[in-house]
Design an enzyme around this catalytic site. Sequence first.
Site, PDB file in Angstrom:
ATOM      1  N   CYS A 120       0.852  -1.192   0.000  1.00 36.37           N
ATOM      2  CA  CYS A 120       0.000   0.000   0.000  1.00 36.37           C
ATOM      3  C   CYS A 120       0.888   1.242   0.000  1.00 36.37           C
ATOM      4  O   CYS A 120       1.318   1.734   1.044  1.00 36.37           O
ATOM      5  CB  CYS A 120      -0.926  -0.007   1.227  1.00 36.37           C
ATOM      6  SG  CYS A 120      -2.110   1.358   1.249  1.00 36.37           S
ATOM      7  N   GLU A 158     -22.963   4.634   0.095  1.00 43.91           N
ATOM      8  CA  GLU A 158     -23.344   3.234   0.316  1.00 43.91           C
ATOM      9  C   GLU A 158     -22.159   2.309   0.044  1.00 43.91           C
ATOM     10  O   GLU A 158     -21.937   1.336   0.769  1.00 43.91           O
ATOM     11  CB  GLU A 158     -24.516   2.867  -0.604  1.00 43.91           C
ATOM     12  CG  GLU A 158     -25.806   3.604  -0.295  1.00 43.91           C
ATOM     13  CD  GLU A 158     -26.394   3.172   1.029  1.00 43.91           C
ATOM     14  OE1 GLU A 158     -26.334   1.965   1.331  1.00 43.91           O
ATOM     15  OE2 GLU A 158     -26.888   4.024   1.769  1.00 43.91           O
TER      16      GLU A 158
END
Length: 446
Positions: free
Chosen positions: A114, A416
């Site tokens: 990452c 969402e």
Amino acid sequence: IWRRNNLRNALTCLNCIKKDFKLLSSSIRYQPSLSVSCMFQVMVNGEKERVSLLFMKALISRGSVDAVSQQMASHPQYLESFLRTQHYILHMDGPLPLPYRHYIAIMAAARHHCNYLVYLHSAQFLRVGGDPLWLQGLEAAPPRLRLLSHINKVLAHQPWLTACQHIQTLLKAGEQCWSLAELVQAVVILAHCHSLCSFVFGCDTDSDFVPLSKSPNGTPPTFCPFDAANGNTAVPQPCDLTGLKERIQKSQEEREKREERFLQTQTLQQTDMEEEEEILCFADPSRFITDPDFCYQEFARREEDHFQVFRVQDYSWEDHGFSLVNRLYSDIGHLLDNRFRSVTTLPSLHSPDLKRAIWNYIHCVLGIRYDDYDYGEVNQLLERDLKLYIKAVACFPDSTRTPVCPRSWTPLKTSERICVNLLIMEARLQAELLYALRAITQYMIT
């Protein structure tokens, strides 16, 4: 102590409720004809103010608002809980020195390649006085930190392998041994950053991250822009960052003057050192890991291998993990528990059954089972492409294997989608903590 902490938390909640009630009641008092929609708007404005305050604090302390916080801003209540926990484990009182904490975070983020988190914590590592030489690679770090390499890779990829022997090795390593309190904080940081990698890749933040050559004030930047090509332009902007910067400009003027005087006294040698330190922030994540081929494998079936399923009925967060971690690392149990509760109560279009299916499915692929849950609901509630996405983000987030967003996400709002990624992150965090804390418990009773 436990009762006092609970009472303090209860009083804090009551004060927050009083403030919110006063805000709402004052609006109603002076607007007798206030409609339901207007009342809802008052609540929305309150949430925006909440995010604005959080962003202002970030701007004051770090000079920028990082991309992760911007992504989470659509869920202010959770964002506040997340930032409070992260600030506590990285900056507040604890057994580990600050440079150690950020270096452990670098090691954790590097397991998943990452770049965003490796760069971010490398910059923070230097800011808190970390030795730049350590950023040349894991072999340049102190032996005590290198000892964490094994438990780091196990928790990141196959947490069910975490065993009492790993804990014993760290606690009885001669002059390089860890104390129990230090190890617990290190484990919390590792699990926090592993799970945060899942969120970063799930929201496609790492693929958009391109480190800048140098920020205006000479400090490695911590801001990562969104990529419109990936459909991230719909991320809500609850407050005007430019406006916030103007509001705190006066408080920064004095600090900027001091920095300017300091920079004027810098020698050429010191300037070269700053540039060298900044280049180290771009270090390849692979420098901080060992055994790079070690990765996630399908959890072994009971009839095929000796690995036993982790049964929550035998060791759960509520009954075992919470009390242990809170005893060995003061107050962190309350902060983590608040995160778990916040994410499961997020307002969203998803039903409670769907949220539970996502949570239990992640635990299942990591070897954790609930005897009182019907796993047939997972297949009923989660479409196949969504299951593949969840498993990819939870088990093998990697910059080279960014998961494809499921087709069923097309009609969903960005908030969402972020809600699903938050569920994935918190479920994975709890799973890693359960395995690590169970191993520590086994060490303590043997």
